[in-house]
Design a protein around this motif. Structure first.
Motif, PDB file in Angstrom:
ATOM      1  N   ASP A 185       8.620 -24.368  87.412  1.00 54.28           N
ATOM      2  CA  ASP A 185       7.260 -23.988  87.769  1.00 54.28           C
ATOM      3  C   ASP A 185       6.307 -24.517  86.699  1.00 54.28           C
ATOM      4  N   PRO A 186       5.067 -24.846  87.066  1.00 53.94           N
ATOM      5  CA  PRO A 186       4.134 -25.450  86.105  1.00 53.94           C
ATOM      6  C   PRO A 186       3.980 -24.672  84.801  1.00 53.94           C
ATOM      7  N   GLU A 187       3.965 -23.335  84.871  1.00 50.55           N
ATOM      8  CA  GLU A 187       3.749 -22.565  83.635  1.00 50.55           C
ATOM      9  C   GLU A 187       4.950 -22.624  82.691  1.00 50.55           C
ATOM     10  N   MET A 188       6.106 -23.065  83.201  1.00 52.16           N
ATOM     11  CA  MET A 188       7.298 -23.164  82.349  1.00 52.16           C
ATOM     12  C   MET A 188       7.456 -24.543  81.712  1.00 52.16           C
ATOM     13  N   VAL A 189       6.685 -25.503  82.202  1.00 49.98           N
ATOM     14  CA  VAL A 189       6.849 -26.876  81.737  1.00 49.98           C
ATOM     15  C   VAL A 189       6.520 -27.007  80.251  1.00 49.98           C
ATOM     16  N   LYS A 190       5.431 -26.366  79.831  1.00 53.08           N
ATOM     17  CA  LYS A 190       4.959 -26.527  78.456  1.00 53.08           C
ATOM     18  C   LYS A 190       6.000 -26.079  77.437  1.00 53.08           C
ATOM     19  N   GLU A 191       6.694 -24.965  77.709  1.00 55.25           N
ATOM     20  CA  GLU A 191       7.647 -24.471  76.706  1.00 55.25           C
ATOM     21  C   GLU A 191       8.810 -25.441  76.525  1.00 55.25           C
ATOM     22  N   VAL A 192       9.210 -26.126  77.597  1.00 52.09           N
ATOM     23  CA  VAL A 192      10.284 -27.112  77.480  1.00 52.09           C
ATOM     24  C   VAL A 192       9.775 -28.364  76.762  1.00 52.09           C
ATOM     25  N   LEU A 193       8.571 -28.811  77.119  1.00 50.18           N
ATOM     26  CA  LEU A 193       8.006 -29.986  76.451  1.00 50.18           C
ATOM     27  C   LEU A 193       7.791 -29.721  74.966  1.00 50.18           C
ATOM     28  N   ASP A 194       7.353 -28.509  74.618  1.00 50.13           N
ATOM     29  CA  ASP A 194       7.174 -28.169  73.196  1.00 50.13           C
ATOM     30  C   ASP A 194       8.501 -28.281  72.447  1.00 50.13           C
ATOM     31  N   THR A 195       9.583 -27.845  73.082  1.00 44.71           N
ATOM     32  CA  THR A 195      10.906 -27.971  72.469  1.00 44.71           C
ATOM     33  C   THR A 195      11.258 -29.432  72.245  1.00 44.71           C
ATOM     34  N   MET A 196      10.957 -30.275  73.213  1.00 43.20           N
ATOM     35  CA  MET A 196      11.264 -31.704  73.091  1.00 43.20           C
ATOM     36  C   MET A 196      10.394 -32.373  72.033  1.00 43.20           C
ATOM     37  N   VAL A 197       9.138 -31.938  71.931  1.00 42.81           N
ATOM     38  CA  VAL A 197       8.260 -32.460  70.872  1.00 42.81           C
ATOM     39  C   VAL A 197       8.839 -32.124  69.500  1.00 42.81           C
ATOM     40  N   SER A 198       9.324 -30.911  69.355  1.00 42.00           N
ATOM     41  CA  SER A 198       9.931 -30.489  68.090  1.00 42.00           C
ATOM     42  C   SER A 198      11.143 -31.355  67.751  1.00 42.00           C
ATOM     43  N   LEU A 199      11.960 -31.653  68.743  1.00 37.88           N
ATOM     44  CA  LEU A 199      13.117 -32.532  68.531  1.00 37.88           C
ATOM     45  C   LEU A 199      12.670 -33.909  68.059  1.00 37.88           C
ATOM     46  N   ALA A 200      11.631 -34.433  68.703  1.00 39.40           N
ATOM     47  CA  ALA A 200      11.118 -35.751  68.330  1.00 39.40           C
ATOM     48  C   ALA A 200      10.633 -35.754  66.887  1.00 39.40           C
ATOM     49  N   GLN A 201       9.988 -34.666  66.472  1.00 42.34           N
ATOM     50  CA  GLN A 201       9.482 -34.579  65.100  1.00 42.34           C
ATOM     51  C   GLN A 201      10.619 -34.531  64.081  1.00 42.34           C
ATOM     52  N   ASP A 202      11.796 -34.078  64.525  1.00 37.34           N
ATOM     53  CA  ASP A 202      12.963 -34.066  63.650  1.00 37.34           C
ATOM     54  C   ASP A 202      13.625 -35.436  63.537  1.00 37.34           C
ATOM     55  N   GLY A 203      13.163 -36.417  64.339  1.00 42.39           N
ATOM     56  CA  GLY A 203      13.706 -37.760  64.253  1.00 42.39           C
ATOM     57  C   GLY A 203      14.846 -38.053  65.214  1.00 42.39           C
ATOM     58  N   MET A 204      15.066 -37.180  66.194  1.00 36.89           N
ATOM     59  CA  MET A 204      16.130 -37.404  67.165  1.00 36.89           C
ATOM     60  C   MET A 204      15.847 -38.650  68.005  1.00 36.89           C
ATOM     61  N   THR A 205      16.846 -39.490  68.200  1.00 35.74           N
ATOM     62  CA  THR A 205      16.739 -40.615  69.120  1.00 35.74           C
ATOM     63  C   THR A 205      16.739 -40.059  70.537  1.00 35.74           C
ATOM     64  N   MET A 206      15.713 -40.392  71.319  1.00 35.86           N
ATOM     65  CA  MET A 206      15.543 -39.796  72.634  1.00 35.86           C
ATOM     66  C   MET A 206      15.165 -40.832  73.678  1.00 35.86           C
ATOM     67  N   LEU A 207      15.812 -40.750  74.836  1.00 34.53           N
ATOM     68  CA  LEU A 207      15.394 -41.492  76.013  1.00 34.53           C
ATOM     69  C   LEU A 207      15.117 -40.467  77.095  1.00 34.53           C
ATOM     70  N   CYS A 208      13.899 -40.459  77.592  1.00 33.94           N
ATOM     71  CA  CYS A 208      13.476 -39.389  78.499  1.00 33.94           C
ATOM     72  C   CYS A 208      12.855 -39.969  79.760  1.00 33.94           C
ATOM     73  N   VAL A 209      13.482 -39.680  80.905  1.00 31.86           N
ATOM     74  CA  VAL A 209      12.894 -40.003  82.201  1.00 31.86           C
ATOM     75  C   VAL A 209      11.975 -38.847  82.576  1.00 31.86           C
ATOM     76  N   THR A 210      10.677 -39.139  82.703  1.00 29.15           N
ATOM     77  CA  THR A 210       9.725 -38.067  83.012  1.00 29.15           C
ATOM     78  C   THR A 210       8.432 -38.652  83.545  1.00 29.15           C
ATOM     79  N   HIS A 211       7.701 -37.818  84.293  1.00 28.96           N
ATOM     80  CA  HIS A 211       6.349 -38.165  84.721  1.00 28.96           C
ATOM     81  C   HIS A 211       5.309 -37.409  83.896  1.00 28.96           C
ATOM     82  N   GLU A 212       5.745 -36.738  82.847  1.00 26.36           N
ATOM     83  CA  GLU A 212       4.817 -35.991  81.982  1.00 26.36           C
ATOM     84  C   GLU A 212       4.149 -36.980  81.012  1.00 26.36           C
TER      85      GLU A 212
END
Length: 258
Positions: A185-212
């Motif tokens: 649901d739209p209101e749940m999207v942000k909490e997952v994206l915030d988690t992924m942003v945090s991972l990116a800031q830690d330097g994790m190598t990431m490949l993400c298929v998304t329309h966000e």
């Protein structure tokens, strides 16, 4: 934000090139789903892959951990070439975490048990060490207090964050995300994206298929646009969004940004 020490240590020990795809082709019967794909991903890079439905983007990342088998070309992940050799496939999968659209959690296991299962069985980690590691990553995704609940007791956004924590418990060097917010649901999207942003800031190598696309602007080093099984355009986010070079890219962006 300080980098996660476990993720940072894993990155430091890894080869400089995380993923290399050379002349990769894949067919489903007569359907040519990947066409001569060439891609090099350096350690610590964050790539966002976008494109219309059926463009091959999910198939591309599923080939990286051999969930899909390519028929032609070469894929090297973490210094290991993917072939039919099951031992090599297992080696790659130990270093590559993946999160899907649907969370794929075991409903009969608690959140903590979902997170400790693979480290204990695959990496032969002692139970106490596996539980400590699981709590570390549940804290990272901001739901340690849910550790003793079952997946059915959590919201969709919380379940997806558990799925990310579960993947991280295997200490992967590379994380693949296949439209991780599309089932939310739209209101749940942000909490997952915030988690992924945090991972990116830690330097994790990431490949993400998304329309966000907001996530792509904030996090990606490069954005890839795919169509009809090919990489049509690839650029850093500012140039990709402000000055797309290919007409097909311009059409796609006009449809999803307005």
């Amino acid at each position: 934000m300080s980098a996660d020490p476990i993720i940072a240590a894993n990155e430091a020990a890894a080869p400089k090139i995380a993923v290399e795809m050379t002349g990769v082709n894949k067919w489903y019967g007569d359907f040519h789903v990947l066409r001569d794909v060439n891609l090099t991903v350096e350690r610590g890079e964050r790539l966002v892959i976008c494109g219309p439905s059926g463009s091959g983007k999910s198939t591309l990342i599923r080939c990286i951990n051999r969930l899909e088998e390519h028929q032609k070309g070469r894929i090297v992940v973490d210094g290991i070439e993917l072939t039919d050799d099951l031992k090599r496939i297992d080696e790659v999968r130990r270093e590559v975490g993946m999160c899907f659209q649907h969370f794929n959690l075991f409903p009969h296991l608690t959140i903590l048990e979902n997170c400790t299962l693979a480290p204990m069985w695959v990496r032969k980690m002692p139970k106490k060490e596996a539980e400590d590691l699981a709590m570390h990553f549940l804290e990272k995704v901001k739901i340690p207090h849910q550790a003793h609940k079952y997946p059915g007791q959590l919201s969709g956004g919380q379940q997806q964050r558990v799925a990310i924590a579960r993947a991280l418990c295997m200490r992967p060097r590379i994380m693949l995300f296949d439209e991780p917010t599309s089932a939310l649901d739209p209101e749940m999207v942000k909490e997952v994206l915030d988690t992924m942003v945090s991972l990116a800031q830690d330097g994790m190598t990431m490949l993400c298929v998304t329309h966000e696309m907001g996530f792509a602007r904030q996090v990606a080093n490069r954005v890839i646009f795919m169509d009809a099984g090919q990489i049509i355009e690839m650029n850093e986010p500012n140039a990709f969004f402000s000055n797309p070079q290919h007409e097909r890219t311009k059409l796609f962006l006009s449809q999803i940004l307005h």
